[in-house]
Motif scaffolding. Structure first.
Motif, short mmCIF file in Angstrom:
data_model
loop_
_atom_site.label_atom_id
_atom_site.label_comp_id
_atom_site.label_asym_id
_atom_site.label_seq_id
_atom_site.Cartn_x
_atom_site.Cartn_y
_atom_site.Cartn_z
N LYS A 1 0.78 -1.26 -0.18
CA LYS A 1 -0.09 0.05 -0.17
C LYS A 1 0.73 1.34 -0.18
O LYS A 1 0.41 2.34 0.18
CB LYS A 1 -0.85 -0.05 1.21
CG LYS A 1 -1.86 -0.95 1.18
CD LYS A 1 -2.96 -1.16 1.99
CE LYS A 1 -4.04 -2.30 2.21
NZ LYS A 1 -4.79 -2.29 0.95
N LEU B 1 -0.13 4.63 -1.70
CA LEU B 1 -0.86 5.72 -1.47
C LEU B 1 -0.15 6.84 -1.01
O LEU B 1 -0.52 7.98 -1.10
CB LEU B 1 -1.78 5.18 -0.09
CG LEU B 1 -2.75 4.16 -0.38
CD1 LEU B 1 -3.36 3.39 0.75
CD2 LEU B 1 -4.05 4.48 -1.46
N THR C 1 -0.69 10.50 -3.00
CA THR C 1 -0.69 11.78 -1.91
C THR C 1 0.21 12.64 -2.40
O THR C 1 -0.11 13.92 -2.62
CB THR C 1 -0.43 11.29 -0.53
OG1 THR C 1 -1.46 10.33 -0.18
CG2 THR C 1 -0.60 12.48 0.34
N VAL D 1 -6.76 11.03 -3.17
CA VAL D 1 -6.64 9.56 -2.26
C VAL D 1 -6.81 10.04 -0.78
O VAL D 1 -6.67 11.52 -0.48
CB VAL D 1 -5.50 9.02 -2.49
CG1 VAL D 1 -5.09 8.53 -4.02
CG2 VAL D 1 -4.28 9.92 -2.12
N THR E 1 -1.95 9.89 2.88
CA THR E 1 -1.45 8.76 3.50
C THR E 1 0.12 9.32 3.63
O THR E 1 0.81 9.67 2.63
CB THR E 1 -1.29 7.49 2.67
OG1 THR E 1 -2.67 7.39 2.50
CG2 THR E 1 -0.79 6.64 3.63
N GLN F 1 -3.05 7.75 8.23
CA GLN F 1 -4.08 8.39 7.43
C GLN F 1 -4.94 9.08 8.44
O GLN F 1 -5.21 8.48 9.39
CB GLN F 1 -4.73 7.51 6.50
CG GLN F 1 -4.23 6.54 5.37
CD GLN F 1 -5.02 5.56 4.59
OE1 GLN F 1 -5.84 4.98 5.17
NE2 GLN F 1 -4.80 5.55 3.35
N GLU G 1 -8.34 2.21 -1.97
CA GLU G 1 -7.30 1.33 -2.55
C GLU G 1 -7.44 1.00 -3.89
O GLU G 1 -8.43 0.96 -4.54
CB GLU G 1 -7.32 -0.13 -1.82
CG GLU G 1 -8.59 -0.79 -1.91
CD GLU G 1 -8.46 -2.18 -1.31
OE1 GLU G 1 -7.39 -2.52 -0.19
OE2 GLU G 1 -9.32 -3.15 -1.17
#
Length: 281
Positions: free
Chosen positions: A100, A103, A107, A113, A116, A170, A246
């Motif tokens: 992940k 992310l 960002t 999004v 993050t 987040q 996601e």
């Protein structure tokens, strides 16, 4: 060379206990339809390396989170690269397939999004709120997810860095509902949403607006997979906007049981056509 009827190894964990989903049912249905076009066999992800050389290609479907079998997954990727085995989806995904961490990249690049960060030094980039979410970079199915207070957030990230936990942070986002957009190759197929945020897997058909589709397509274009099935998961904020939750590009559950017959048949047709094109490359 592929045989007259291509031989597919279909990787799935029929017994994986997914919360609110029935992996096995979905893959039994899909393979029952694919058998009209292909010779195929189903196998558990732990058996893929020992079986894959006897097939023309490998299709990775509802195989469960790879964090439950990391050694087998690493061996599978290595073997596929060594032998040049075609894999559907291709193993070049930049979304959840690679963890992940994307992310944080999205960002920083200004994509819509959920904001993050992965370092305590970057917490100033997150909006101020009363709660934050901390989760593993390699997490799945909410494993290891925690909700913490602003006062605890810096300490949790620092502890994670010290122990090698590799965490992401987040803001806790209050949202109206979640929406999932399903694509085959770069073609939109259908959207589903969860009217109740507390019941993520009670899904209903959703008719997206042109703006909704433009939002989802930005992430399909960013990922740049040449073929495959992807699911873009987003949340609708109270101001009406969408934020990416996601980008599932490894083994997205498709929720085919939530579709009407016509939409489900259209998906099967698109999926089968994509496999034919993939095998012809």
């Amino acid at each position: 060379m592929p045989t007259a009827r291509p031989r597919l190894l279909y990787v799935t964990d029929l017994a994986y206990p997914a919360r609110g989903r029935r992996y096995g049912d979905e893959d039994v249905f899909l393979t029952s339809r694919l058998r009209a076009e292909f010779d195929l066999a189903l196998c558990h992800p732990g058996d893929a390396v020992s079986l894959m050389d006897a097939f023309d290609a490998v299709v990775v479907r509802n195989s469960g989170p790879v964090l439950t079998y990391p050694e087998a997954y690493a061996a599978f990727r290595e073997r596929a690269a060594e032998r040049g085995t075609p894999v559907f989806n291709p193993l070049t995904g930049r979304g959840d397939m690679a963890g992940k961490g994307y992310l944080t990249d999205l960002t920083a690049a200004g994509y819509p999004v959920i904001p993050t960060v992965d370092r305590a030094a970057d917490l100033h980039r997150l909006p101020e709120t009363g709660r934050y979410v901390v989760k593993p970079r390699l997490g799945a199915d909410s494993a290891g997810l925690r909700t913490v207070t602003p006062d605890a957030l810096r300490a949790v990230l620092a502890e994670g860095a010290a122990t090698g936990a590799d965490l992401l942070a987040q803001p806790h986002v209050d949202f109206v509902h979640e929406i999932s957009f399903c694509f085959v190759d770069d073609a939109f197929q259908y959207a589903l949403y969860a009217p109740r945020p507390d019941r993520r897997w009670e899904l209903a058909p959703y008719r997206p607006t042109l703006a909704d589709l433009a939002f989802a397509r930005r992430f399909i274009d960013w990922n740049a997979l040449p073929y495959g099935v992807q699911r873009v998961d987003a949340c609708r904020t109270p101001d009406g906007g969408l934020l990416l939750v996601e980008l599932e590009d490894l083994n997205p559950y498709l929720s085919l049981d939530a579709l009407d017959d016509g939409t489900r048949e259209a998906f099967v047709t698109a999926f089968t056509a994509s496999l034919r094109r993939f095998l012809a490359v």
